[in-house]
Design a protein around this motif. Structure first.
Motif, short mmCIF file in Angstrom:
data_model
loop_
_atom_site.label_atom_id
_atom_site.label_comp_id
_atom_site.label_asym_id
_atom_site.label_seq_id
_atom_site.Cartn_x
_atom_site.Cartn_y
_atom_site.Cartn_z
N GLY A 189 -20.85 -53.75 -56.28
CA GLY A 189 -22.26 -53.48 -56.49
C GLY A 189 -23.05 -53.14 -55.24
N LEU A 190 -22.37 -52.96 -54.11
CA LEU A 190 -23.09 -52.58 -52.89
C LEU A 190 -22.74 -51.14 -52.53
N ASP A 191 -23.69 -50.47 -51.87
CA ASP A 191 -23.41 -49.13 -51.36
C ASP A 191 -22.26 -49.20 -50.38
N VAL A 192 -21.49 -48.11 -50.28
CA VAL A 192 -20.32 -48.16 -49.39
C VAL A 192 -20.68 -48.45 -47.95
N SER A 193 -21.84 -47.96 -47.49
CA SER A 193 -22.20 -48.19 -46.09
C SER A 193 -22.52 -49.67 -45.86
N VAL A 194 -23.15 -50.29 -46.87
CA VAL A 194 -23.47 -51.71 -46.79
C VAL A 194 -22.19 -52.54 -46.90
N GLN A 195 -21.27 -52.05 -47.76
CA GLN A 195 -19.97 -52.68 -47.92
C GLN A 195 -19.22 -52.79 -46.60
N ALA A 196 -19.23 -51.70 -45.84
CA ALA A 196 -18.49 -51.65 -44.58
C ALA A 196 -19.01 -52.71 -43.62
N ARG A 197 -20.34 -52.83 -43.58
CA ARG A 197 -20.96 -53.80 -42.68
C ARG A 197 -20.59 -55.23 -43.10
N LEU A 198 -20.57 -55.45 -44.40
CA LEU A 198 -20.24 -56.77 -44.92
C LEU A 198 -18.77 -57.11 -44.64
N LEU A 199 -17.90 -56.11 -44.79
CA LEU A 199 -16.47 -56.32 -44.51
C LEU A 199 -16.27 -56.73 -43.06
N ASP A 200 -16.95 -56.03 -42.17
CA ASP A 200 -16.81 -56.33 -40.74
C ASP A 200 -17.32 -57.73 -40.44
N LEU A 201 -18.45 -58.07 -41.07
CA LEU A 201 -19.03 -59.40 -40.89
C LEU A 201 -18.05 -60.48 -41.38
N LEU A 202 -17.50 -60.28 -42.57
CA LEU A 202 -16.58 -61.26 -43.14
C LEU A 202 -15.34 -61.43 -42.27
N ARG A 203 -14.81 -60.30 -41.79
CA ARG A 203 -13.61 -60.37 -40.95
C ARG A 203 -13.88 -61.17 -39.69
N GLY A 204 -15.03 -60.92 -39.06
CA GLY A 204 -15.38 -61.63 -37.84
C GLY A 204 -15.54 -63.13 -38.09
N LEU A 205 -16.21 -63.48 -39.20
CA LEU A 205 -16.46 -64.89 -39.50
C LEU A 205 -15.16 -65.61 -39.82
N VAL A 206 -14.28 -64.96 -40.58
CA VAL A 206 -12.99 -65.55 -40.92
C VAL A 206 -12.20 -65.83 -39.64
N ARG A 207 -12.24 -64.87 -38.72
CA ARG A 207 -11.48 -65.02 -37.47
C ARG A 207 -12.08 -66.12 -36.60
N GLU A 208 -13.41 -66.08 -36.41
CA GLU A 208 -14.04 -67.02 -35.49
C GLU A 208 -14.02 -68.45 -36.02
N MET A 209 -14.17 -68.61 -37.33
CA MET A 209 -14.24 -69.96 -37.90
C MET A 209 -12.89 -70.46 -38.38
N GLY A 210 -11.85 -69.61 -38.26
CA GLY A 210 -10.52 -70.01 -38.72
C GLY A 210 -10.48 -70.29 -40.21
N LEU A 211 -11.35 -69.58 -40.97
CA LEU A 211 -11.45 -69.79 -42.41
C LEU A 211 -10.23 -69.29 -43.17
N SER A 212 -9.95 -69.93 -44.29
CA SER A 212 -9.03 -69.36 -45.26
C SER A 212 -9.89 -68.83 -46.40
N ALA A 213 -9.42 -67.78 -47.03
CA ALA A 213 -10.23 -67.21 -48.10
C ALA A 213 -9.36 -66.67 -49.22
N ILE A 214 -9.90 -66.74 -50.44
CA ILE A 214 -9.28 -66.10 -51.59
C ILE A 214 -10.31 -65.15 -52.16
N ILE A 215 -9.94 -63.88 -52.19
CA ILE A 215 -10.89 -62.84 -52.58
C ILE A 215 -10.41 -62.10 -53.81
N VAL A 216 -11.19 -62.16 -54.87
CA VAL A 216 -10.88 -61.40 -56.07
C VAL A 216 -11.61 -60.07 -56.00
N THR A 217 -10.91 -58.98 -56.22
CA THR A 217 -11.55 -57.68 -56.19
C THR A 217 -10.71 -56.68 -56.97
N HIS A 218 -11.30 -55.56 -57.35
CA HIS A 218 -10.46 -54.51 -57.93
C HIS A 218 -10.34 -53.37 -56.93
#
Lengths: 266, 227
Positions: A189-218
């Protein structure tokens, strides 16, 4: 090799799922689901609508009650235990402290009548924070981390764009320092340009916080960029799982081959 | 460092009449630390297939692929994830990145994954990009809009930023001008000198001549019975 590479690999999975089963009457929601998720890993779950991926995520996160199976979580203080057998208060505590859940629609994960700062601060207060100044400064810090301007702290999320709402939902979820985050179509439901920014943000947070994640997507492009591992579901069952690029580049199951070959190249 | 034994590969195309296509049989290879082995063979002979099997994104039908202490043919995903983080680097012909992420961060990412301090990682990334003559005004831009040669240099910078003990190089000098080709060949020579084991595909014969200690013709691994 350098010293950094010598960090010992933990020997207990963060989440161990065994034979998880959920039916809706005679219809199978998901069945025979087993997997291990290790600390720091991001796992993607893909499949078409009705494949059982959202049912599975809801059972894991405790939003739905599974009919059978085990979900063994290695708690920070408690060690491994089956979360399906926890009492309601224990489960609520887990959801407030160690787990987080990002909904596809930010409205389901935010309180729309409360300010942005309040949305973030509320999670902190739920785990015992009481000092107003400290809560506000942590909230402000987190708004910055998800790239929301500090001067929007008193605005309500209803005044935010969809992408900002989704980033606010992520801040609200991560402020308490969880170890495991469940995400249901976080970029849907997000524009692709907004999606890209969110992806980058999530990747950085996962790496810095050592998070584990389960992501459902199509979205196969999203999992390729975000997930280390991939699980493919069809008719409530896991039909294939492995390293993300292995499943996408050399799919073994007929359905996965069809799924991968159906993606339009841009 | 890299030892392959009796490796075979087949593709089963379920949606095309379940056609079974054997593509490789009895593949064997050994690369010692400090060596570079070049894969040769005509187009379609299986050079890239073999390389992808070492990387782990193609599954082996049988046999073993040992990289350090890990058998990629049998390893669990998390072992391969750790192997790719610490030990095994890969410069592919394609650059897959999150759109809108600056090139300098794309290059620094392998170090960030290893837990290197952010400023130090970005410094190293700048040094690599500088060495590969990528104009400084491009460092803060996403490589998605770059030319082929510029993307290739971002890819190379990323692949060489960490001193991986094992490296896979798929056409690293393709689409580069003479100056940058020379930089890449020096990077390969330096990696060998520090003890990296390298498997490469080079169509550039002069480059192959200069950095490869041995050549292996993958045509020798073509399945016999199915032909």
């Amino acid at each position: 090799m350098n010293a950094l590479a010598q960090t010992p690999t933990p020997e207990v999975p963060l989440l161990a799922v065994r034979d998880l089963h959920k039916s809706y009457g005679a219809r199978i929601g998901c069945t025979d689901v087993s997997f291990d998720l290790w600390p720091g890993e991001v796992m993607g779950i893909v499949g078409e609508s009705g494949s059982g991926k959202s049912t599975l995520l809801s059972c894991l996160a405790g939003h739905l009650t599974a009919d059978a199976g085990q979900v063994i979580y290695d708690g920070r203080t408690t060690g491994p235990r089956d979360v399906l057998t926890l009492s309601e208060p224990e489960r609520r505590m887990l959801n407030r402290t160690e787990w987080a859940y990002v909904h596809q629609n930010p409205r389901d994960g935010l309180r729309m009548g409360v300010s942005a700062g309040g949305n973030v601060g509320e999670r902190l207060m739920a785990v015992g924070a009481r000092h107003y100044g400290a809560i506000r400064s942590t909230a402000s810090d987190w708004l910055g981390r998800v790239e929301i301007d500090a001067n929007r702290i008193d605005d309500r999320p209803s005044a935010f764009s969809g992408g900002m709402q989704q980033r606010l939902q992520i801040a609200r979820n991560l402020v308490t320092g969880p170890r495991l985050i469940f995400m249901d179509e976080p970029t849907g439901g997000l524009d692709v340009s907004v999606q890209a920014r969110l992806l980058d943000l999530l990747r950085g947070l996962v790496r810095e916080m050592g998070l584990s994640a389960i992501i459902v997507t199509h979205d196969l492009a999203v999992v390729r960029l975000l997930a280390d591992r991939l699980m493919v579901m069809k008719s409530g069952r896991v039909i294939e799982q492995g390293l993300t690029d292995q499943v996408l580049d050399d799919p073994q199951h007929a359905y996965t081959q069809l799924l991968v070959s159906s993606v339009l190249q841009v | 460092m890299i030892t392959i034994e009796n490796l075979s590969k087949r593709f089963v195309l379920h949606n095309q009449g379940s056609a079974v296509i054997p593509v490789m049989e009895g593949a064997a290879l050994h690369v010692a630390p400090g060596q570079c082995v070049g894969l040769i063979g005509s187009s379609g002979a299986g050079k890239s297939t073999l390389m992808r099997m070492i990387w782990g994104n193609y599954l082996a039908a049988s046999g073993s692929i040992r990289v350090g202490h890990v058998d990629v043919a049998k390893a669990a995903p998390r072992e391969i994830i750790a192997l790719r983080r610490d030990t095994l680097g890969y410069v592919s012909q394609f650059l897959r990145v999150v759109p809108r992420v600056p090139s300098v961060e794309v290059v620094a990412e392998p170090l960030l994954q290893l837990g290197v301090d952010r400023d130090a990682a970005l410094d190293r990334a700048r040094t690599m990009l500088h060495r590969l003559n990528l104009p400084e005004r491009l460092w803060s831009l996403s490589p998605t809009t770059f030319s082929g040669g510029e993307q290739q240099r971002v890819n190379i910078a990323r692949g060489f930023i960490h001193a991986y003990p094992a490296l896979l190089l798929d056409e690293p000098t393709a689409s580069l001008d003479a100056t940058n080709r020379e930089v890449v060949l020096s990077l390969i020579e330096e990696a060998k000198a520090r003890g990296a084991a390298i498997v490469g595909i080079f169509h550039d014969e002069a480059a192959r001549e200069r950095v490869c200690d041995r050549l292996i013709d993958v045509a020798a691994f073509a399945p016999k019975a199915a032909a």
